[in-house]
Design an enzyme around this catalytic site. Structure first.
Site, short mmCIF file in Angstrom:
data_model
loop_
_atom_site.label_atom_id
_atom_site.label_comp_id
_atom_site.label_asym_id
_atom_site.label_seq_id
_atom_site.Cartn_x
_atom_site.Cartn_y
_atom_site.Cartn_z
N CYS A 16 -18.58 7.47 12.71
CA CYS A 16 -17.55 8.45 13.09
C CYS A 16 -17.89 9.83 12.53
O CYS A 16 -17.86 10.03 11.31
CB CYS A 16 -16.20 7.96 12.56
SG CYS A 16 -14.87 9.16 12.63
N CYS A 19 -15.13 11.48 10.48
CA CYS A 19 -15.00 10.77 9.20
C CYS A 19 -16.02 11.30 8.19
O CYS A 19 -15.70 11.53 7.02
CB CYS A 19 -15.19 9.27 9.38
SG CYS A 19 -14.01 8.48 10.50
#
Length: 160
Positions: free
Chosen positions: A59, A62
């Protein structure tokens, strides 16, 4: 290759390795737990909420949070004052993802020590927004300390 050039290459590689090692340790400024139940127990004993952060290694947002938000000591201090932080990989915790209804990442679920969901939010993208949102939630939903709860009970109960 000359000795002079080999030394330069070795120094360059050493500098790169040191820089990347420093980057990894900076990402770990926030004291993440990996066991939700242990975090709930700790939160119960310390009168804090539990911050469950859902993420994945693939991600991009993230990773950006790790580098730009979680690596800041001020964020770690603010979060640790009100929360026991837990970081869970969505790929390894499918049952929890489903039980909390997480639909996208990065996402945060705030729970009480007894497991009641207080709030579910997409993770704010900046350090200032992240700490601001979490401080607001903690101010309204943090469990009272035992002393505060007893004082409130004594004030509200009439003495006969």
């Amino acid at each position: 290759m000359s000795i002079y050039r080999r030394c330069r290459v070795a120094l360059l590689i050493g500098a790169l390795l040191t820089t990347s090692a420093m980057g990894v340790s900076a990402q770990e400024t926030l004291p993440w737990r990996s066991d939700l139940q242990q975090a709930k127990n700790e939160a119960s004993h310390t009168n804090r909420l539990v911050l469950v952060h859902f993420w994945a290694p693939w991600c991009g947002p993230c990773k950006r949070l790790d580098h730009e938000v979680f690596a800041r000591p001020a964020v770690a201090q603010s979060v640790s004052a009100n929360y026991v932080p837990v970081k869970l990989n969505v790929d390894e915790n499918r049952a929890l993802v489903e039980s909390y209804g997480v639909r996208g990442i990065p996402a945060d679920v705030i729970v009480t020590p007894d497991g009641r969901v207080v709030k579910m939010i997409p993770s704010p993208p900046t350090a200032e927004q992240y700490t601001g949102v979490l401080e607001q939630i903690a101010a309204s939903d943090r469990p009272p300390s035992a002393k505060t709860a007893n004082q409130m009970l004594a004030q509200s109960s009439p003495v006969y």
